[in-house]
Scaffold this active site. Structure first.
Site, PDB file in Angstrom:
ATOM      1  CG  HIS A   1      -2.085   0.944   1.073  1.00  0.00           C
ATOM      2  ND1 HIS A   1      -2.008   2.284   1.340  1.00  0.00           N
ATOM      3  CD2 HIS A   1      -3.342   0.706   0.632  1.00  0.00           C
ATOM      4  CE1 HIS A   1      -3.186   2.840   1.078  1.00  0.00           C
ATOM      5  NE2 HIS A   1      -4.009   1.907   0.642  1.00  0.00           N
TER       6      HIS A   1
ATOM      7  CG  ASP B   1      -8.378  -4.350  -2.947  1.00  0.00           C
ATOM      8  OD1 ASP B   1      -9.444  -3.914  -2.477  1.00  0.00           O
ATOM      9  OD2 ASP B   1      -7.699  -3.736  -3.795  1.00  0.00           O
TER      10      ASP B   1
END
Ligand code: CMC
Length: 379
Positions: free
Chosen positions: A265, A316
């Site tokens: 991320h 996700d």
């Protein structure tokens, strides 16, 4: 981070582009911190309904019982989509990317609004609530049309998450499934100035309408480095296929320097604050469905990747098997994300309208200069 004069900040990493009172995000602290309007995500993700979270993000404060009831009632009333949308979905070729279809559907729904050019806070709030209510209906209709099934009308007796699952699967869901979907909706509803939200604010910055801004958000979310990663995460878990294949599969992927979808991320460096809640939901659904395989593979891959590469799973990663357990078709996971993130996009749009300044950065020019121009026939 502040740029030196003439310095380019690649990917705008760390750049503060605007002030906001919607989301506090600290991805560098350990553990990372995520708060919606000052409320820690760990206190609300698994307990609040999506309606409460949507109200909190859009209105800026927690609803009291009466406000929540009125908001819930309005969302139920606004859920219906006109029959023309089903006709439009049937016209779009099956090979179209599902996010392209959603982008088209969102644009089409906005064109049907007789007040589409109305501006002002009240008009924009009304449009936002309509989009929040209608996007699940559109996504569920896409799922049904793509499977050759009849499109179902929303059930007015069900709350937002339960009705979403009903429109998708054709049966009223159990409490565990509804809780898992509420949690996933809550966690995707907003995430500070991610790429799609930035796109929304850029469009609003020109004083274009809120629906156009949300369509731009859908366009940005489609990319595999942003919302598109969720479909790929599930494909990866399915490709691994069995617990025995985890180590050979991950070893090969790392040796080939492949990007592992659902890991890493830009902001969270110590772990995505949202991931543990989706892992919890994934475990609960694995137990209630009697199909532990996807949960077992997902946890095994997560542990091995952390051991080998120190890259933590992002939102996700566990959302993918959660949506699979809940019956979402694999190619519609990103559409699901859009049907939740429309809340955050709308909250940011409202905030941008309230304190707008055109967003217009510069480039550092690195091309040729002062060339002598000769018309084509003489060169
Ligand atoms: N798989 C393998 N290596 C990775 C991954 C990954 N998923 N993520 C980061 N790395 C590596 C990266 O290649 C780099 O290695 P090196 O230093 O050897 O070049 C190192 O880790 C540091 O990465 P970074 O520069 O901190 O990452 P970034 O900020 O440029 O990219 C990212 C962030 C999300 C684009 C990236 O992690 C990625 O592509 N992940 C896979 C796609 C994904 O899951 N996206 C969803 C993000 S969360 C939801 C959302 O935003 O919608």
């Amino acid at each position: 981070m502040s740029a030196e004069p003439g310095q380019v900040i690649s990917g705008l990493e760390g750049v503060l582009a605007c002030e906001s009172s919607i989301t506090y995000l600290d991805g560098a602290s350990d553990p990372s911190v995520l708060e919606y309007r000052g409320y820690n995500i760990h206190d609300i993700a698994e307990t609040a309904s999506f309606e409460e979270i949507a109200y909190l993000l859009l209105e800026g404060q927690r609803p009291n019982a009466g406000e929540l009831e009125a908001f819930d009632h309005e969302l139920r009333r606004l859920r219906h989509v006109p029959v023309e949308l089903t006709r439009l979905l049937e016209m779009i070729p099956t090979y179209a990317h599902p996010m392209a279809t959603l982008r088209t559907a969102a644009s089409f729904l906005a064109c049907l609004d007789p007040e589409q050019e109305a501006t002002g806070r009240a008009a924009n709030e009304k449009k936002a609530r309509r989009m929040v209510a209608q996007f699940p209906t559109a996504v569920a209709a896409m799922a049904r049309v793509s499977q050759g099934l009849d499109v179902l009308r929303p059930d007015p007796e069900l709350g937002h998450a339960a009705n979403y699952l009903y429109m998708l699967n054709g049966k009223r869901p159990d409490d565990a499934s509804t809780r898992a979907l509420d949690t996933a909706l809550n966690l995707y509803a907003e995430h500070e100035l991610n790429a799609s939200t930035f796109a929304v604010r850029v469009v609003v910055g020109t004083l274009s309408d809120i629906a156009s801004a949300v369509v731009a958000g859908i366009a940005a979310l489609k990319g595999p480095l942003h919302g598109g990663a969720i479909d790929e995460a599930m494909r990866m878990i399915m490709d691994v296929g069995s617990v025995d294949n985890i180590r050979p599969w991950v070893d090969r992927a790392l040796a080939e320097k492949r990007l592992l979808m659902g890991f890493g991320h830009r902001v969270y460096k110590t772990g995505d604050a949202r991931a543990p809640h989706l892992r919890n939901m994934c475990r609960a659904l694995a137990e209630s469905s009697g199909e532990p395989r996807w949960y077992d593979i997902a946890t095994g891959v997560e542990d091995y990747v952390r051991e080998q590469k120190r890259i933590p799973a992002n939102v996700d990663y566990y959302a993918a098997p959660v949506l699979h357990y809940l019956g979402f078709p694999l190619n519609l996971f990103t559409n699901f994300v859009a049907s939740s993130r429309v809340v955050g996009w709308s909250a940011h749009a409202l905030e941008q309208y309230d304190n707008n300044r055109l967003i217009r950065p510069r480039t550092r020019y690195v091309g040729l200069r002062e060339q002598e121009y000769a018309p084509a026939e003489r060169s």
